[in-house]
Design an enzyme around this catalytic site. Structure first.
Site, PDB file in Angstrom:
ATOM      1  N   ARG A 108       0.936  -1.237   0.145  1.00  0.00           N
ATOM      2  CA  ARG A 108      -0.307   0.313  -0.165  1.00  0.00           C
ATOM      3  C   ARG A 108       0.696   1.458   0.295  1.00  0.00           C
ATOM      4  NH1 ARG A 108      -2.207   0.374   5.931  1.00  0.00           N
ATOM      5  NH2 ARG A 108      -0.724   0.500   7.610  1.00  0.00           N
ATOM      6  N   CYS A 112       1.707   7.606  -7.267  1.00  0.00           N
ATOM      7  CA  CYS A 112       2.397   8.580  -7.262  1.00  0.00           C
ATOM      8  C   CYS A 112       1.697   9.722  -6.998  1.00  0.00           C
ATOM      9  CB  CYS A 112       3.501   8.356  -8.840  1.00  0.00           C
ATOM     10  SG  CYS A 112       3.277  10.488  -9.821  1.00  0.00           S
ATOM     11  N   ASN A 146      -5.597   7.142   3.920  1.00  0.00           N
ATOM     12  CA  ASN A 146      -5.272   7.299   4.931  1.00  0.00           C
ATOM     13  C   ASN A 146      -3.753   7.479   5.456  1.00  0.00           C
ATOM     14  OD1 ASN A 146      -6.135   4.408   7.188  1.00  0.00           O
ATOM     15  ND2 ASN A 146      -3.591   4.054   7.225  1.00  0.00           N
ATOM     16  N   GLU A 147      -3.084   7.922   6.882  1.00  0.00           N
ATOM     17  CA  GLU A 147      -1.825   7.850   7.132  1.00  0.00           C
ATOM     18  C   GLU A 147      -1.030   8.614   6.110  1.00  0.00           C
ATOM     19  OE1 GLU A 147      -0.238   4.429   8.995  1.00  0.00           O
ATOM     20  OE2 GLU A 147      -1.461   5.061  11.085  1.00  0.00           O
ATOM     21  N   CYS A 153       8.302  10.540  -4.941  1.00  0.00           N
ATOM     22  CA  CYS A 153       8.247   9.710  -5.785  1.00  0.00           C
ATOM     23  C   CYS A 153       9.007  10.573  -6.854  1.00  0.00           C
ATOM     24  CB  CYS A 153       6.949   9.755  -6.879  1.00  0.00           C
ATOM     25  SG  CYS A 153       6.920   9.395  -8.249  1.00  0.00           S
ATOM     26  N   CYS A 155       9.918  10.826 -10.030  1.00  0.00           N
ATOM     27  CA  CYS A 155       9.793  10.475 -11.702  1.00  0.00           C
ATOM     28  C   CYS A 155       9.342  11.464 -12.857  1.00  0.00           C
ATOM     29  CB  CYS A 155       8.275  10.365 -11.813  1.00  0.00           C
ATOM     30  SG  CYS A 155       6.581  10.929 -11.359  1.00  0.00           S
ATOM     31  N   CYS A 158       6.550  14.167 -11.685  1.00  0.00           N
ATOM     32  CA  CYS A 158       6.524  14.899  -9.795  1.00  0.00           C
ATOM     33  C   CYS A 158       8.358  16.153  -9.992  1.00  0.00           C
ATOM     34  CB  CYS A 158       6.838  14.019  -9.096  1.00  0.00           C
ATOM     35  SG  CYS A 158       5.882  12.421  -7.950  1.00  0.00           S
ATOM     36  N   GLU A 305      -7.164   5.630  15.501  1.00  0.00           N
ATOM     37  CA  GLU A 305      -7.027   3.972  15.470  1.00  0.00           C
ATOM     38  C   GLU A 305      -5.877   4.154  17.363  1.00  0.00           C
ATOM     39  OE1 GLU A 305      -4.348   2.718  12.442  1.00  0.00           O
ATOM     40  OE2 GLU A 305      -6.055   3.723  11.175  1.00  0.00           O
ATOM     41  N   TRP A 313       4.176  -6.374  12.799  1.00  0.00           N
ATOM     42  CA  TRP A 313       2.961  -6.786  12.145  1.00  0.00           C
ATOM     43  C   TRP A 313       4.406  -8.353  11.380  1.00  0.00           C
ATOM     44  CZ3 TRP A 313       3.674  -3.209   7.057  1.00  0.00           C
ATOM     45  CH2 TRP A 313       2.660  -2.232   6.998  1.00  0.00           C
TER      46      TRP A 313
HETATM   47  C1  GLA Z   1      -1.579   2.284  10.850  1.00  0.00           C
HETATM   48  C2  GLA Z   1      -3.173   2.084   9.495  1.00  0.00           C
HETATM   49  C3  GLA Z   1      -4.014   1.044  10.238  1.00  0.00           C
HETATM   50  C4  GLA Z   1      -3.151  -0.175  10.221  1.00  0.00           C
HETATM   51  C5  GLA Z   1      -2.049   0.180  11.575  1.00  0.00           C
HETATM   52  C6  GLA Z   1      -1.695  -1.174  12.392  1.00  0.00           C
HETATM   53  O1  GLA Z   1      -1.856   3.449  11.687  1.00  0.00           O
HETATM   54  O2  GLA Z   1      -3.166   3.516  10.136  1.00  0.00           O
HETATM   55  O3  GLA Z   1      -4.080   1.004   8.678  1.00  0.00           O
HETATM   56  O4  GLA Z   1      -1.626  -0.481   9.306  1.00  0.00           O
HETATM   57  O5  GLA Z   1      -1.194   1.326  11.364  1.00  0.00           O
HETATM   58  O6  GLA Z   1      -0.945  -1.151  11.657  1.00  0.00           O
HETATM   59 ZN    ZN Z   2       6.385  11.047  -9.409  1.00  0.00          ZN
END
Ligand code: GLA
Ligand code: ZN
Length: 668
Positions: A108, A112, A146-147, A153, A155, A158, A305, A313
Site C-alpha cells: 500500500r 505517485c 489513510n496516514e 516519488c 518520476c 513529479c 486508531e 507486523w
Molecule cells: C496504521 C494504519 C492502519 C494499520 C495500523 C497497524 O496506523 O493506519 O491501517 O496498518 O497502522 O499497522
Molecule cells: Zn511521481
C-alpha cells in the site's frame, strides 16, 4: 455528536469476514456500548472491481445493519491501496524510487501523487462513494485516504510539478537563485528545467550533497503535493455531503509532512495512537503527540486508531495489562480527544497485519480487552455531559513547526541534534509538574500566553523575532536554546553574530560555538538554587551582554562563558540555554524557575508517574489524574469535589489504583 454523547467504537473490516458474521459483530459492539465504526479505507477494489464499475451494495447492507442498532459510520476514501487493475492499466501510477526504479504493486502507499490517472481515479472513487452514501443518514463523516506521508516519488511528472511549484513560489529565477544561495558551487540556474531531484537524504553525511535551501523546499513541495491530492477528495465530498465532517488520521509526532497544512482543509484532526511496545514506561510521547495534534487547528481531535492489544507486523509487542487499555484512552481524552476508536475490532487471520491485535482475538471471542473497552464506553457515556464542550486551556505554549525539524534533520550541526527530542525535555518536565501545554505554529499568535518555550527554533523570520520581542516586552516569559535563529526562512545562515535577530531580547552574544562529540563540561551554578550538571553534545560560548548568567562553566577555557542566561527585557524575561543536559532533573529545575517567572502554579502536586490534565469550558473544569504506574498511589487533591466515574466526593487524599484514573469536577 449524538445528543451530546462522545463517540466510542472500532475500525471495522466487514470485507475480511464471512457475511454471516456481521450480525454477531454488531451485537457485540452494541452490548459494549459502542456508537461508531470506521470502515472501507482499504476497500477500493471491492467498491470498484474494474474501472468504472462500482459495487457499494455490500457496504450498504452493513451500514443499514449498523443503523438499526444506532451505530454511526465514518467511511475512509480507499486511495491508500490502489487496485491491481489500476496499476496494470496505468503503470505510471506507481511511485518511482530515487534510483529510477519503480515500486512494484502489492503493498500500500505506493502511488505517485502527480500521476494524472491516479489522481483522476482517486478523485472519482471519492466522488462516486460520497455521492452514493450522501443520502445515508447513518454515514456522518469521512476520513481522507489513510496516514498520508509518502512515498516520495522521483518520476519526471513529479519533477515537472516541483519546477512549477518553485516558479509559483519565487516568480523569477533570480529570486530563486538568491533564496537558495545558488552562487555557491556555481549552482546558479538559468532555466526552471535545470532544477533536478535533490539528494537530501543520503545515508552518510557525505551522501547529502544537495543545497540545504533546495532540500527545505523539496520537503515543502512534498507536503504541497499531498495537500493538493487530499483537496481533490475534500472538494467532491463537500459537494456531495455538505453536512458530513471530513478528517484524516495522522500519526502524532511523525514529521514527514507538514500536518498544519494537511489539517487546513479538514474539519478536525484525527490521529492514530500506538504507545504500547516495550517495557511499561511513562508515555510522555502520547501526551505530547495529543497536544501537537490539538495544536494543528487549535481544536479538539479524535483518536481514529487506538491500541487494542499486542501490536506489530512480523513480531508483536507486549499485551496491554489490566487497566492499561483504559488509561491509554483517558490520557487522550484528558488532552482533548473527543472520540475514541480502537484499531481494530477483530484480529485478522490474513495478510501483513495478522499479528496487529484487535479487541477480539483471531477466534472472534469477546474477552478481557473487549470488556475493558466496554467499560471505557460506559464511562465515557456518563462523562459526556460534563466534557463535550470542554477543551484544554493552557498558559504555556511551545512553538512547533515542521520546517525547523526538516532543516535540522538535513543539517543537525552537531551529532544527535533533534528538535523533537529538544522539545520533549521541556515537555516532559511540564508533564511531571502537571502543567498543560499548547503547541503553536510560530506564525500563530502567542501573545496571550504567559510562558512561551521555543527549543529547536533554528529558523527565525523577521516577523517572528519582532513578535518574540513584543511578547517579552509586554511581560511574557520566553525561553529558547542552542542554535536558535541561525537560519533564514529559505535556510540560509544569517550574516549576524548569534543569536542574530534574538540578540537584543536575549541580551547575549555567541561569537563562537562547538560540537562536543564525546566530551563534557562541568556546569557551574552561579545561582545557588541550581545544581551542577554536565553539559553534553554542544556548547555555545555565550558572552552575556544585558543578561544575567545563572549557570556558567567550570573548565579553564570556559570560565568567561555562560551556559544559562536570563534577560529582563521590558516587563518580561527571556531565557537562553546554550547546551544539553542528560539528567531530566535539570529540566525540572529549569521549568520550575520558568513557571515562577511566569507566575504559573500547578493545580495538584504529583507523585512520579501520575499525569494531570484539565479540560474546561465556561461551566466546568474537569481534572484528570492518570496513574501510569503499576503501583497504588495517593495524591492530595481539593476536598469535597465530585469524582465523576465513582460519583463520590473527594477527601484530601485521592487513591489511584495501578493504571487507575480519576476524573474530578473542580467546579464549586
Ligand atoms: C496504521 C494504519 C492502519 C494499520 C495500523 C497497524 O496506523 O493506519 O491501517 O496498518 O497502522 O499497522
Ligand atoms: Zn511521481
Amino acid at each position: 455528536s449524538d445528543e451530546g454523547k462522545m463517540y466510542v467504537g472500532v475500525d471495522y473490516y466487514p470485507e475480511h469476514w464471512p457475511e454471516e458474521r456481521v450480525d454477531q459483530d454488531i451485537k457485540l459492539m452494541k452490548e459494549a456500548g459502542f456508537n461508531l465504526v470506521r470502515m472501507a479505507e482499504f476497500a477500493w477494489v471491492k467498491m470498484e472491481p474494474s474501472e468504472g464499475v462500482y459495487d457499494f451494495g455490500w457496504l450498504d447492507k452493513v451500514i443499514d445493519k449498523f443503523q438499526q442498532q444506532g451505530i454511526k459510520v465514518i467511511l475512509g476514501t480507499p486511495t491508500a491501496v490502489m487496485p491491481a487493475w489500476l496499476a496494470r492499466k496505468y503503470p505510471a501510477a506507481m511511485a518511482t524510487n530515487d534510483d529510477g526504479s519503480q515500486i512494484d504493486w502489492g503493498g500500500r502507499k505506493n502511488n505517485c501523487f502527480s500521476d494524472g490517472n491516479y489522481r483522476r481515479l482517486s478523485e472519482r472513487i471519492a466522488d462516486e462513494m460520497s455521492e452514493h452514501f450522501a443520502n445515508h443518514p447513518n454515514v456522518i463523516g469521512w476520513q481522507t485516504d489513510n496516514e498520508l506521508s509518502g512515498p516520495i516519488c522521483h518520476c519526471q511528472r513529479c519533477l515537472a510539478n516541483f519546477q512549477d511549484w518553485l516558479k509559483a513560489k519565487y516568480g523569477t529565477l533570480d529570486s530563486l537563485n538568491a533564496a537558495w544561495g545558488n552562487h555557491f558551487w556555481g549552482l546558479t540556474l538559468h532555466s526552471w528545467q535545470e532544477v533536478t531531484f535533490p539528494d537530501c537524504e543520503g545515508e552518510s553525511d557525505w551522501g547529502k550533497i544537495a543545497n540545504p535551501s533546495l532540500c527545505l523546499d523539496w520537503k515543502r513541495f512534498h507536503t504541497a503535493l499531498q495537500v493538493d491530492f487530499q483537496r481533490d477528495q475534500v472538494k467532491v465530498i463537500r459537494k456531495n455531503c455538505p453536512e458530513d465532517f471530513i478528517t484524516h488520521n495522522m500519526m502524532g509526532l511523525h514529521n514527514n509532512v507538514d500536518y498544519y497544512k494537511l489539517a487546513e482543509d479538514l474539519d478536525f484532526v484525527s490521529w492514530d495512537n500506538y504507545p504500547v511496545w516495550n517495557k511499561p514506561e511513562i508515555p510522555y510521547g502520547s501526551s505530547m503527540a495529543a497536544d501537537v495534534m490539538r495544536g494543528l487547528k487549535q481544536k479538539n481531535f479524535w483518536i481514529m486508531e487506538q491500541t487494542a492489544g499486542p501490536v506489530g507486523w512480523g513480531e508483536f509487542a507486549r499485551n496491554t495489562r489490566p487497566g492499561e487499555l483504559r488509561k491509554i484512552c483517558y490520557q487522550q481524552l484528558a488532552h482533548g480527544a473527543d472520540a475514541q476508536v480502537w484499531f481494530r475490532w477483530r484480529t485478522s487471520t490474513a495478510g501483513r497485519e495478522q499479528y496487529w491485535h484487535g479487541l477480539l482475538g483471531h477466534d472472534g471471542k469477546a474477552g478481557r480487552r473487549y470488556e475493558e473497552a466496554a467499560q471505557v464506553a460506559r464511562e465515557y457515556d456518563k462523562l459526556s455531559e460534563y466534557l463535550t464542550e470542554t477543551t484544554v486551556k493552557s498558559k504555556v505554549a511551545i512553538l512547533y513547526d515542521y520546517e525547523n525539524i526538516w532543516a535540522t534533520q538535513n543539517q543537525p550541526g552537531f551529532a544527535g541534534n533533534d528538535v523533537q527530542k529538544a522539545i520533549s525535555r521541556y515537555y516532559n518536565a511540564l508533564f511531571r509538574k502537571g502543567i498543560n501545554v499548547d503547541f503553536l505554529h510560530p506564525d500563530y499568535d502567542f501573545s496571550g500566553y504567559d510562558l512561551v518555550l521555543a527549543p529547536g527554533l533554528h529558523i527565525v523570520s523577521k516577523e517572528l523575532a519582532a513578535n518574540i520581542e513584543a511578547f517579552v516586552e509586554a511581560g511574557g516569559v520566553f525561553a529558547t536554546e542552542y542554535r536558535a535563529a541561525v537560519k533564514t526562512p529559505t535556510n540560509l545562515v544569517y550574516d549576524l553574530t548569534l543569536p542574530g535577530l534574538l540578540r537584543e531580547v536575549l541580551g547575549i552574544q555567541i561569537p563562537e560555538y562547538e560540537a562536543m562529540g564525546d566530551f563534557t563540561y562541568r556546569m557551574e551554578p552561579i545561582e545557588p538554587d541550581f545544581k551542577s550538571y554536565d553539559a553534553t553534545m554542544y556548547s555555545d560560548w555565550i558572552i552575556p551582554e544585558a543578561a544575567q548568567t545563572l549557570i556558567g562553566y567550570d573548565e579553564w577555557h570556559m570560565k568567561d562563558y555562560a551556559a544559562l542566561t536570563r534577560n529582563q527585557f521590558g516587563k518580561g524575561h527571556a531565557w537562553y540555554l546554550g547546551t544539553i543536559v542528560d539528567d531530566p532533573a535539570f529540566y525540572d529545575q529549569l521549568i520550575a524557575r520558568l513557571l515562577d517567572d511566569a507566575e504559573i502554579e500547578p493545580e495538584v502536586e504529583l507523585p512520579a508517574g501520575v499525569e494531570a490534565s484539565i479540560r474546561q469550558d465556561e461551566q466546568h473544569q474537569v481534572l484528570f489524574l492518570i496513574n501510569h504506574t503499576e503501583n497504588e498511589l495517593s495524591i492530595k487533591v481539593p476536598e469535597n469535589k465530585l469524582e465523576l466515574i465513582s460519583d463520590r466526593k473527594t477527601n484530601s487524599d485521592f487513591q489511584l489504583k495501578p493504571f487507575g484514573v480519576g476524573v474530578i469536577l473542580l467546579d464549586d
